[in-house]
Design an enzyme around this catalytic site. Sequence first.
Site, PDB file in Angstrom:
ATOM      1  N   ASP A 110      -1.217 -88.685  34.262  1.00  0.00           N
ATOM      2  CA  ASP A 110       0.012 -87.893  34.183  1.00  0.00           C
ATOM      3  C   ASP A 110      -0.224 -86.739  33.214  1.00  0.00           C
ATOM      4  O   ASP A 110      -0.493 -86.960  32.026  1.00  0.00           O
ATOM      5  CB  ASP A 110       1.164 -88.785  33.697  1.00  0.00           C
ATOM      6  CG  ASP A 110       2.517 -88.129  33.877  1.00  0.00           C
ATOM      7  OD1 ASP A 110       2.574 -87.058  34.495  1.00  0.00           O
ATOM      8  OD2 ASP A 110       3.516 -88.700  33.393  1.00  0.00           O
ATOM      9  N   ASP A 119       1.439 -82.821  39.157  1.00  0.00           N
ATOM     10  CA  ASP A 119       0.959 -83.174  37.828  1.00  0.00           C
ATOM     11  C   ASP A 119       0.685 -84.660  37.606  1.00  0.00           C
ATOM     12  O   ASP A 119       0.452 -85.074  36.465  1.00  0.00           O
ATOM     13  CB  ASP A 119       1.950 -82.678  36.768  1.00  0.00           C
ATOM     14  CG  ASP A 119       3.330 -83.308  36.907  1.00  0.00           C
ATOM     15  OD1 ASP A 119       3.635 -83.843  37.993  1.00  0.00           O
ATOM     16  OD2 ASP A 119       4.092 -83.278  35.928  1.00  0.00           O
ATOM     17  N   GLU A 120       0.676 -85.460  38.647  1.00  0.00           N
ATOM     18  CA  GLU A 120       0.343 -86.873  38.457  1.00  0.00           C
ATOM     19  C   GLU A 120      -0.240 -87.470  39.728  1.00  0.00           C
ATOM     20  O   GLU A 120       0.039 -87.023  40.832  1.00  0.00           O
ATOM     21  CB  GLU A 120       1.552 -87.691  37.995  1.00  0.00           C
ATOM     22  CG  GLU A 120       2.706 -87.727  38.962  1.00  0.00           C
ATOM     23  CD  GLU A 120       3.843 -88.639  38.492  1.00  0.00           C
ATOM     24  OE1 GLU A 120       3.558 -89.734  37.966  1.00  0.00           O
ATOM     25  OE2 GLU A 120       5.017 -88.251  38.678  1.00  0.00           O
TER      26      GLU A 120
END
Length: 367
Positions: A14, A108-109
């Site tokens: 993350d 983003d993860e």
Amino acid sequence: MLQTLPIRKIIHVDMDAFYASVAQLDNPELKGKAIAVGGGGIRGVISAASYEARKFGVKSAMSGRLAIKLCPELIFVKTDFERYTQISKQIRNIFHDYTDLVEPLSLDEAYLDVTENKIGLPSATLLAKEIRQRIYDEVGLTASAGISINKFIAKVASDYNKPNGQKTVNPEDVIQFLEDLDIRKFYGVGKVTAEKMYRMGIFTGKDLKSKSLEYLNENFGKSGDYFFNVVRGIHHSEVKPNRIRKSLAAERTFSKNLTSEIFMIDKLELIAKEVSKRLLKNKVSGKTITLKIKYSDFSLQTRSKTLPYFVSEQAIILDTAKDLLFQEKLNNSVRLLGISLSNLNTDLKKIKKEDRNAVSVQLKIDF
């Protein structure tokens, strides 16, 4: 019958305050300062906040007006999805140097299954550390990671030592970790559910574990099975490199409330154009078109229509959205309009069902 399941090694990576960190990366003068991505203007809503801004209580989905009251020194920067996408691709290329089993959740993860990885490193903990270091060295951003035997625990663990940290929950520690866990930290337990659990005397994983399956099904419906299993470390969902998209949407918030359907047609045309563009880019089409209307009092209304065929063309999407707009009288002036397509042709693909009857067996293993 007891079934021994192979111990998997799952990493959840993350990125730390991704949008804000990208802005600070591209403009070094913003480093160490309280910044908010989006949220500018009278009606702006914040997309992300730097850790410096979060100390003042600034967070995503907050209005810019409230954020500036909490943090008078707050600096607003514009969103740049083209740049976020570019960096996200760089990061995913790093992931793929270690495994092809990468399941992105957003820009983003992502989940990584490193049970069998490309460099033959047996320790998922050391792999996560190496991946995070490469992201920092090659991209210039920090990331946090959670490492464990399944996706649920890995995701919970990735939030433990943020920012720029990681946490491993070894197989032999899973049960104790879950029993000690605050119920609010269980992935899938939102604010409303947490408050309901509190009223029932459920504050930790141990409290949740004491409730029977019947009790959980009676009080939480379909989520009952999920809660019963995850608190026991049972979550067999595999890392899926190609996640099946269920819907695709675009929306616009207006600087001034719109009071007549006539004024909304031009806005719908722009939204329909964006939806069509995204559908064509992702090579999908859909049957169900939904118009989202948010009124000035923040109440929300949706109107849907299912067509007998799959569509992705702007003209058809726009015509259907206009029909839905004029379907009934508006309740109030409008601050936001959105169009989404669901019932996509991706739904035609069969999804493998999980084995819900399997019982996990704890094993000592190098993690």
